[in-house]
Design a protein around this motif. Sequence first.
Motif, PDB file in Angstrom:
ATOM      1  N   MET A 159       1.018  -1.277  -0.441  1.00  0.00           N
ATOM      2  CA  MET A 159       0.196  -0.048   0.309  1.00  0.00           C
ATOM      3  C   MET A 159       1.221   1.345  -0.076  1.00  0.00           C
ATOM      4  N   VAL A 160      -0.169   2.029  -0.270  1.00  0.00           N
ATOM      5  CA  VAL A 160       0.772   3.023  -0.838  1.00  0.00           C
ATOM      6  C   VAL A 160       0.203   4.757   0.478  1.00  0.00           C
ATOM      7  N   ALA A 161       0.532   6.085   0.814  1.00  0.00           N
ATOM      8  CA  ALA A 161      -0.227   7.028   1.627  1.00  0.00           C
ATOM      9  C   ALA A 161       0.914   7.743   1.477  1.00  0.00           C
ATOM     10  N   ARG A 197      -3.299   9.408   3.730  1.00  0.00           N
ATOM     11  CA  ARG A 197      -4.621   9.564   3.012  1.00  0.00           C
ATOM     12  C   ARG A 197      -4.100   8.496   1.947  1.00  0.00           C
ATOM     13  N   ALA A 198      -4.962   6.905   1.671  1.00  0.00           N
ATOM     14  CA  ALA A 198      -4.657   6.350  -0.104  1.00  0.00           C
ATOM     15  C   ALA A 198      -4.979   6.185  -0.976  1.00  0.00           C
ATOM     16  N   ALA A 199      -5.799   8.425  -1.261  1.00  0.00           N
ATOM     17  CA  ALA A 199      -6.562   8.024  -2.581  1.00  0.00           C
ATOM     18  C   ALA A 199      -5.695  10.314  -2.679  1.00  0.00           C
ATOM     19  N   GLY A 245     -14.048  -2.561  -5.096  1.00  0.00           N
ATOM     20  CA  GLY A 245     -13.639  -1.084  -4.906  1.00  0.00           C
ATOM     21  C   GLY A 245     -12.802  -0.480  -6.002  1.00  0.00           C
ATOM     22  N   THR A 246     -11.368  -0.804  -5.441  1.00  0.00           N
ATOM     23  CA  THR A 246      -9.872  -0.937  -6.188  1.00  0.00           C
ATOM     24  C   THR A 246     -10.362  -0.906  -7.604  1.00  0.00           C
ATOM     25  N   VAL A 247     -10.897  -1.719  -8.329  1.00  0.00           N
ATOM     26  CA  VAL A 247     -11.074  -2.850  -9.446  1.00  0.00           C
ATOM     27  C   VAL A 247     -11.768  -1.063 -10.389  1.00  0.00           C
ATOM     28  N   ALA A 255     -12.317   1.801  -9.225  1.00  0.00           N
ATOM     29  CA  ALA A 255     -11.432   3.287  -8.928  1.00  0.00           C
ATOM     30  C   ALA A 255     -10.411   3.240  -9.801  1.00  0.00           C
ATOM     31  N   GLU A 256      -9.793   2.231  -9.584  1.00  0.00           N
ATOM     32  CA  GLU A 256      -8.541   2.558 -10.533  1.00  0.00           C
ATOM     33  C   GLU A 256      -8.554   1.683 -11.816  1.00  0.00           C
ATOM     34  N   ARG A 257      -9.723   0.808 -12.546  1.00  0.00           N
ATOM     35  CA  ARG A 257      -9.707   0.372 -14.008  1.00  0.00           C
ATOM     36  C   ARG A 257      -8.932  -0.594 -13.808  1.00  0.00           C
ATOM     37  N   VAL A 271     -12.505 -10.169  -5.074  1.00  0.00           N
ATOM     38  CA  VAL A 271     -13.688  -9.574  -4.012  1.00  0.00           C
ATOM     39  C   VAL A 271     -14.494  -8.774  -4.024  1.00  0.00           C
ATOM     40  N   SER A 272     -15.849  -9.923  -4.426  1.00  0.00           N
ATOM     41  CA  SER A 272     -17.196  -9.018  -4.522  1.00  0.00           C
ATOM     42  C   SER A 272     -18.157  -9.551  -4.553  1.00  0.00           C
ATOM     43  N   ARG A 273     -18.767  -9.458  -3.926  1.00  0.00           N
ATOM     44  CA  ARG A 273     -20.539  -9.336  -3.954  1.00  0.00           C
ATOM     45  C   ARG A 273     -21.162  -8.864  -5.163  1.00  0.00           C
ATOM     46  N   SER A 274     -21.430  -7.618  -4.742  1.00  0.00           N
ATOM     47  CA  SER A 274     -21.903  -7.435  -6.087  1.00  0.00           C
ATOM     48  C   SER A 274     -21.795  -7.563  -7.014  1.00  0.00           C
ATOM     49  N   LEU A 275     -20.825  -8.272  -7.363  1.00  0.00           N
ATOM     50  CA  LEU A 275     -20.228  -8.759  -8.640  1.00  0.00           C
ATOM     51  C   LEU A 275     -20.581  -7.612 -10.144  1.00  0.00           C
ATOM     52  N   GLN A 313     -21.525 -12.636   2.761  1.00  0.00           N
ATOM     53  CA  GLN A 313     -20.144 -11.834   2.918  1.00  0.00           C
ATOM     54  C   GLN A 313     -19.157 -12.610   2.422  1.00  0.00           C
ATOM     55  N   VAL A 314     -18.500 -12.347   1.084  1.00  0.00           N
ATOM     56  CA  VAL A 314     -16.907 -13.552   1.411  1.00  0.00           C
ATOM     57  C   VAL A 314     -16.018 -13.006   2.547  1.00  0.00           C
ATOM     58  N   ASP A 315     -16.041 -14.913   3.388  1.00  0.00           N
ATOM     59  CA  ASP A 315     -15.616 -14.973   4.496  1.00  0.00           C
ATOM     60  C   ASP A 315     -14.023 -15.359   3.644  1.00  0.00           C
ATOM     61  N   GLY A 336      -4.647  -3.886  -2.235  1.00  0.00           N
ATOM     62  CA  GLY A 336      -6.504  -3.452  -1.634  1.00  0.00           C
ATOM     63  C   GLY A 336      -7.424  -3.449  -1.604  1.00  0.00           C
ATOM     64  N   GLY A 337      -8.401  -2.557  -1.148  1.00  0.00           N
ATOM     65  CA  GLY A 337      -8.096  -1.623  -1.135  1.00  0.00           C
ATOM     66  C   GLY A 337      -7.822  -1.691   0.643  1.00  0.00           C
ATOM     67  N   PRO A 338      -8.533   0.182   1.125  1.00  0.00           N
ATOM     68  CA  PRO A 338      -8.431  -0.442   2.361  1.00  0.00           C
ATOM     69  C   PRO A 338      -9.217  -0.276   3.266  1.00  0.00           C
ATOM     70  N   HIS A 339     -10.635  -1.184   2.719  1.00  0.00           N
ATOM     71  CA  HIS A 339     -11.467  -1.849   3.094  1.00  0.00           C
ATOM     72  C   HIS A 339     -11.079  -3.490   2.842  1.00  0.00           C
ATOM     73  N   LEU A 340     -10.792  -3.883   2.093  1.00  0.00           N
ATOM     74  CA  LEU A 340     -10.016  -5.443   1.858  1.00  0.00           C
ATOM     75  C   LEU A 340      -9.136  -5.286   2.872  1.00  0.00           C
ATOM     76  N   LEU A 341      -7.929  -5.282   2.897  1.00  0.00           N
ATOM     77  CA  LEU A 341      -7.148  -4.761   3.294  1.00  0.00           C
ATOM     78  C   LEU A 341      -7.383  -4.469   5.380  1.00  0.00           C
ATOM     79  N   GLY A 342      -8.714  -3.858   5.214  1.00  0.00           N
ATOM     80  CA  GLY A 342      -9.009  -3.488   6.528  1.00  0.00           C
ATOM     81  C   GLY A 342      -9.381  -4.868   7.077  1.00  0.00           C
ATOM     82  N   GLU A 343     -10.439  -6.004   6.482  1.00  0.00           N
ATOM     83  CA  GLU A 343     -10.891  -6.935   6.569  1.00  0.00           C
ATOM     84  C   GLU A 343      -9.010  -8.406   7.326  1.00  0.00           C
ATOM     85  N   LEU A 344      -8.633  -8.332   6.231  1.00  0.00           N
ATOM     86  CA  LEU A 344      -7.179  -9.318   6.534  1.00  0.00           C
ATOM     87  C   LEU A 344      -6.867  -8.884   7.667  1.00  0.00           C
TER      88      LEU A 344
HETATM   89  N1  LIG Z   1      -2.812   3.504  -1.181  1.00  0.00           N
HETATM   90  C1  LIG Z   1      -3.498   2.574  -1.824  1.00  0.00           C
HETATM   91  O1  LIG Z   1      -2.506   1.436  -1.747  1.00  0.00           O
HETATM   92  C2  LIG Z   1      -4.553   2.105  -2.454  1.00  0.00           C
HETATM   93  C3  LIG Z   1      -4.596   0.331  -2.730  1.00  0.00           C
HETATM   94  C4  LIG Z   1      -5.546   0.246  -3.918  1.00  0.00           C
HETATM   95  C5  LIG Z   1      -6.939   1.023  -3.094  1.00  0.00           C
HETATM   96  N2  LIG Z   1      -6.642   2.294  -3.100  1.00  0.00           N
HETATM   97  C6  LIG Z   1      -7.774   3.177  -3.140  1.00  0.00           C
HETATM   98  O2  LIG Z   1      -8.678   3.001  -1.998  1.00  0.00           O
HETATM   99  C7  LIG Z   1     -10.222   2.986  -3.150  1.00  0.00           C
HETATM  100  C8  LIG Z   1     -11.072   1.615  -3.310  1.00  0.00           C
HETATM  101  O3  LIG Z   1     -10.405   1.280  -1.729  1.00  0.00           O
HETATM  102  P1  LIG Z   1     -12.003   0.288  -0.705  1.00  0.00           P
HETATM  103  O4  LIG Z   1     -11.628  -0.029   0.438  1.00  0.00           O
HETATM  104  O5  LIG Z   1     -13.133   1.321  -1.108  1.00  0.00           O
HETATM  105  O6  LIG Z   1     -12.582  -0.659  -2.040  1.00  0.00           O
HETATM  106  P2  LIG Z   1     -11.813  -1.935  -2.100  1.00  0.00           P
HETATM  107  O7  LIG Z   1     -10.815  -2.261  -0.395  1.00  0.00           O
HETATM  108  O8  LIG Z   1     -11.230  -2.114  -3.273  1.00  0.00           O
HETATM  109  O9  LIG Z   1     -12.908  -3.396  -2.271  1.00  0.00           O
HETATM  110  C9  LIG Z   1     -14.027  -3.201  -1.389  1.00  0.00           C
HETATM  111  C10 LIG Z   1     -15.104  -3.726  -1.421  1.00  0.00           C
HETATM  112  O10 LIG Z   1     -14.755  -5.019  -2.252  1.00  0.00           O
HETATM  113  C11 LIG Z   1     -15.551  -6.101  -1.793  1.00  0.00           C
HETATM  114  N3  LIG Z   1     -15.359  -7.018  -0.550  1.00  0.00           N
HETATM  115  C12 LIG Z   1     -14.944  -6.754   0.504  1.00  0.00           C
HETATM  116  N4  LIG Z   1     -14.554  -7.812   1.321  1.00  0.00           N
HETATM  117  C13 LIG Z   1     -15.789  -7.887   0.838  1.00  0.00           C
HETATM  118  C14 LIG Z   1     -16.319  -9.314   1.697  1.00  0.00           C
HETATM  119  N5  LIG Z   1     -16.220  -9.842   2.661  1.00  0.00           N
HETATM  120  N6  LIG Z   1     -17.626 -10.017   1.221  1.00  0.00           N
HETATM  121  C15 LIG Z   1     -17.963  -9.079  -0.370  1.00  0.00           C
HETATM  122  N7  LIG Z   1     -17.115  -8.437  -0.642  1.00  0.00           N
HETATM  123  C16 LIG Z   1     -15.918  -7.477  -0.222  1.00  0.00           C
HETATM  124  C17 LIG Z   1     -17.271  -5.238  -1.935  1.00  0.00           C
HETATM  125  O11 LIG Z   1     -17.072  -5.273  -3.499  1.00  0.00           O
HETATM  126  P3  LIG Z   1     -18.654  -5.157  -3.957  1.00  0.00           P
HETATM  127  O12 LIG Z   1     -18.947  -3.797  -3.924  1.00  0.00           O
HETATM  128  O13 LIG Z   1     -18.394  -5.564  -5.345  1.00  0.00           O
HETATM  129  O14 LIG Z   1     -19.942  -6.018  -3.494  1.00  0.00           O
HETATM  130  C18 LIG Z   1     -16.500  -3.925  -0.781  1.00  0.00           C
HETATM  131  O15 LIG Z   1     -17.623  -2.829  -2.143  1.00  0.00           O
HETATM  132  C19 LIG Z   1      -9.596   3.793  -3.865  1.00  0.00           C
HETATM  133  O16 LIG Z   1      -9.465   5.065  -4.235  1.00  0.00           O
HETATM  134  C20 LIG Z   1      -8.175   3.646  -4.787  1.00  0.00           C
HETATM  135  O17 LIG Z   1      -7.369   4.047  -5.513  1.00  0.00           O
HETATM  136  C21 LIG Z   1      -5.487   2.187  -2.364  1.00  0.00           C
END
Ligand SMILES: NC(=O)c1ccc[n+]([C@@H]2O[C@H](COP(=O)([O-])OP(=O)(O)OC[C@H]3O[C@@H](n4cnc5c(N)ncnc54)[C@H](OP(=O)(O)O)[C@@H]3O)[C@@H](O)[C@H]2O)c1
Length: 237
Positions: A36-38, A43-45, A77-79, A81-83, A98-102, A147-149, A169-177
């Motif tokens: 990750m980078v901040a 801030r992660a973005a 979320g990262t897929v 945002a970052e295409r 990782v995605s539930r919404s697909l 949810q994804v376990d 990343g992103g910050p939410h997925l990494l937070g779960e880990l």
């Molecule tokens: N600074 C860095 O190193 C870095 C790295 C990566 C990303 N970023 C930035 O971070 C932002 C995106 O990060 P984010 O934290 O919002 O999103 P994220 O962690 O990349 O993705 C969150 C999404 O992942 C899915 N997800 C995660 N855990 C899940 C679970 N247990 N079960 C089902 N689905 C799960 C869900 O997708 P669905 O909504 O599809 O269900 C959820 O909305 C962007 O601005 C990006 O540029 C920064």
Amino acid sequence: MRQLLPTPVDDIDPLAVYADAARSGRAGRPWVLANMVASVDGRAAVQGRTARLSAAADREVFMLLRTLADVVLVGAGTVRAERYGPVRGGGRPPVAVVSRSLDLDWTSPLFSEAARPTEILTCAAADPARRARAAEVAEVIVAGEEQVDIRQALAELGARGQEVVLCEGGPHLLGELVAADLVDELCFTLAPLLAGGAEPPLIVAPSLDPPRPLRMASLVEGDGALLARYVREADPA
Ligand SMILES: NC(=O)c1ccc[n+]([C@@H]2O[C@H](COP(=O)([O-])OP(=O)(O)OC[C@H]3O[C@@H](n4cnc5c(N)ncnc54)[C@H](OP(=O)(O)O)[C@@H]3O)[C@@H](O)[C@H]2O)c1
């Protein structure tokens, strides 16, 4: 790039700093390495993307770590945002999303141009029609009910021989880990910028009690950024 710790070395070979024999060949779950980078203010973005946080040295390490991974794990979320596209260099590990919404663009290069099929880690509650669409272009792996376990998802990757999981990343997925105590190593770049704004912090996780101790394995400087490599402290015997 120059190494500051554990010993000062000018003009390092980044591979020598980031290679680590401890990562593979372990029994049980895969090794989880996060990268990750901040900004200095955490801030992660910047305006929703990481591009302005990441200078040449960080990009170089980003690419290098991909060559050391069996799979690149990323949140949807990262897929979006970052295409995200497929990994193009090195051993070209697959990307696992990782995605539930697909809610993903199934016509994007992440699916059409991947050297090895992109993996979709989803849950049983995901929409069946979207799941069927995903299965046309990706390998769909169901891990969990509502949810994804994340632990189960890692076990599925391990069962496919993917022993080194690079989480980008992103910050939410990494937070779960982090919350599940599954991060073995964190490569963290502190970019010399103040970003402000309402962007997420590096890791979005519930309060960790007790906090997880990390050991700094190395610290490198490049382009004014500090690139730290942390490994988790061994569990108490
Ligand atoms: N600074 C860095 O190193 C870095 C790295 C990566 C990303 N970023 C930035 O971070 C932002 C995106 O990060 P984010 O934290 O919002 O999103 P994220 O962690 O990349 O993705 C969150 C999404 O992942 C899915 N997800 C995660 N855990 C899940 C679970 N247990 N079960 C089902 N689905 C799960 C869900 O997708 P669905 O909504 O599809 O269900 C959820 O909305 C962007 O601005 C990006 O540029 C920064």
